[in-house]
Design a protein around this motif. Structure first.
Motif, PDB file in Angstrom:
ATOM      1  N   LEU A 130      -5.157   2.789  10.179  1.00 26.82           N
ATOM      2  CA  LEU A 130      -4.210   2.121   9.291  1.00 26.82           C
ATOM      3  C   LEU A 130      -5.041   1.385   8.245  1.00 26.82           C
ATOM      4  CD1 LEU A 130      -1.156   1.605   8.961  1.00 26.82           C
ATOM      5  CD2 LEU A 130      -1.449  -0.435  10.366  1.00 26.82           C
ATOM      6  N   TYR A 131      -4.775   1.681   6.985  1.00 27.90           N
ATOM      7  CA  TYR A 131      -5.552   1.113   5.889  1.00 27.90           C
ATOM      8  C   TYR A 131      -4.775  -0.013   5.225  1.00 27.90           C
ATOM      9  CZ  TYR A 131      -9.128   4.709   6.125  1.00 27.90           C
ATOM     10  OH  TYR A 131     -10.184   5.504   6.539  1.00 27.90           O
ATOM     11  N   LEU A 151      -5.371   6.209  -2.029  1.00 25.32           N
ATOM     12  CA  LEU A 151      -4.507   5.093  -1.665  1.00 25.32           C
ATOM     13  C   LEU A 151      -4.321   4.179  -2.873  1.00 25.32           C
ATOM     14  CD1 LEU A 151      -5.969   4.094   1.820  1.00 25.32           C
ATOM     15  CD2 LEU A 151      -4.308   5.890   1.244  1.00 25.32           C
ATOM     16  N   THR A 211      -9.591   8.190  10.458  1.00 21.67           N
ATOM     17  CA  THR A 211      -8.203   7.962  10.853  1.00 21.67           C
ATOM     18  C   THR A 211      -7.990   6.497  11.221  1.00 21.67           C
ATOM     19  OG1 THR A 211      -7.879  10.225  11.631  1.00 21.67           O
ATOM     20  CG2 THR A 211      -6.432   8.525  12.558  1.00 21.67           C
ATOM     21  N   THR A 228      -1.066   1.353   5.303  1.00 23.01           N
ATOM     22  CA  THR A 228      -0.614   2.734   5.155  1.00 23.01           C
ATOM     23  C   THR A 228      -1.489   3.598   6.064  1.00 23.01           C
ATOM     24  OG1 THR A 228      -0.135   4.493   3.554  1.00 23.01           O
ATOM     25  CG2 THR A 228      -2.100   3.191   3.130  1.00 23.01           C
ATOM     26  N   GLN A 229      -0.855   4.494   6.797  1.00 28.24           N
ATOM     27  CA  GLN A 229      -1.553   5.282   7.803  1.00 28.24           C
ATOM     28  C   GLN A 229      -2.258   6.479   7.182  1.00 28.24           C
ATOM     29  OE1 GLN A 229      -1.937   4.683  11.151  1.00 28.24           O
ATOM     30  NE2 GLN A 229      -3.270   6.498  11.239  1.00 28.24           N
ATOM     31  N   VAL A 230      -3.519   6.645   7.554  1.00 32.73           N
ATOM     32  CA  VAL A 230      -4.296   7.818   7.174  1.00 32.73           C
ATOM     33  C   VAL A 230      -4.703   8.530   8.458  1.00 32.73           C
ATOM     34  CG1 VAL A 230      -6.447   8.654   6.152  1.00 32.73           C
ATOM     35  CG2 VAL A 230      -5.147   6.832   5.026  1.00 32.73           C
ATOM     36  N   THR A 231      -4.333   9.810   8.546  1.00 32.63           N
ATOM     37  CA  THR A 231      -4.678  10.610   9.716  1.00 32.63           C
ATOM     38  C   THR A 231      -5.439  11.843   9.250  1.00 32.63           C
ATOM     39  OG1 THR A 231      -2.704   9.856  10.896  1.00 32.63           O
ATOM     40  CG2 THR A 231      -3.797  11.837  11.721  1.00 32.63           C
ATOM     41  N   GLU A 270       0.831  -1.203   0.000  1.00 27.72           N
ATOM     42  CA  GLU A 270       0.000   0.000   0.000  1.00 27.72           C
ATOM     43  C   GLU A 270       0.871   1.261   0.000  1.00 27.72           C
ATOM     44  OE1 GLU A 270      -2.051  -2.984   2.869  1.00 27.72           O
ATOM     45  OE2 GLU A 270      -0.021  -2.270   2.436  1.00 27.72           O
ATOM     46  N   TRP A 290     -10.432  -3.305   0.683  1.00 22.78           N
ATOM     47  CA  TRP A 290      -9.761  -2.346   1.551  1.00 22.78           C
ATOM     48  C   TRP A 290     -10.361  -2.482   2.948  1.00 22.78           C
ATOM     49  CZ3 TRP A 290      -5.504   0.319   0.496  1.00 22.78           C
ATOM     50  CH2 TRP A 290      -5.179   0.609  -0.836  1.00 22.78           C
ATOM     51  N   ARG A 297      -9.611  -1.201   7.288  1.00 19.33           N
ATOM     52  CA  ARG A 297      -8.912  -0.247   8.142  1.00 19.33           C
ATOM     53  C   ARG A 297      -9.021  -0.669   9.594  1.00 19.33           C
ATOM     54  NH1 ARG A 297     -12.947   5.013   7.352  1.00 19.33           N
ATOM     55  NH2 ARG A 297     -14.668   4.227   8.653  1.00 19.33           N
ATOM     56  N   GLY A 338      -0.910   7.000   1.887  1.00 19.22           N
ATOM     57  CA  GLY A 338      -1.424   7.521   3.137  1.00 19.22           C
ATOM     58  C   GLY A 338      -0.754   8.828   3.523  1.00 19.22           C
TER      59      GLY A 338
END
Length: 125
Positions: A93-94, A20, A91, A119-122, A6, A36, A38, A9
């Protein structure tokens, strides 16, 4: 053995967008049903969206319907998740995941046999 990586992010303000990507190698991408998921800290992994092998069937969690779009490019061996109108509650981790079988439940974690590292999404102001 299929491998998933991935990317895309990051940190975005509420209302923003991110895309992503999930690059797949090691097997024939077009044979796989893709999803997908999370996971936020302290919470269970949850399904976000999924797409069948030829991209003709799409599936979304109610929480992201109308804001996220899942797609795939079988020529590029890549899965995408376009995210719009992001909220702080997005928010997490995806992860992308692959399922070889045509049978299964799209949002069931245990139906997927291959996973990326995430991959981190914040989403924060």
């Amino acid at each position: 053995q299929v491998q998933l990586v991935e990317s895309g992010g990051g940190t975005v303000q509420p209302g923003g967008s991110l895309r992503l990507s999930c690059a797949v190698s090691g097997s024939t991408f077009s044979n796989y049903f893709m999803g997908w998921f999370r996971q936020a800290p302290g919470q269970e992994r949850e399904a976000v969206a999924a797409i069948n092998s030829d991209g003709t069937s799409l599936y979304y969690a109610d929480s992201v319907k109308g804001r996220f779009i899942v797609s795939r490019d079988n020529a590029k061996n890549t899965l995408y998740l376009q995210m719009h109108s992001l909220k702080p509650e997005d928010t997490a981790l995806y992860y992308c995941a692959a399922r070889r079988s045509v049978f299964g439940v799209w949002n069931r974690v245990t139906d997927y046999g291959n996973w990326g590292q995430g991959t981190q999404v914040t989403v924060s102001s």
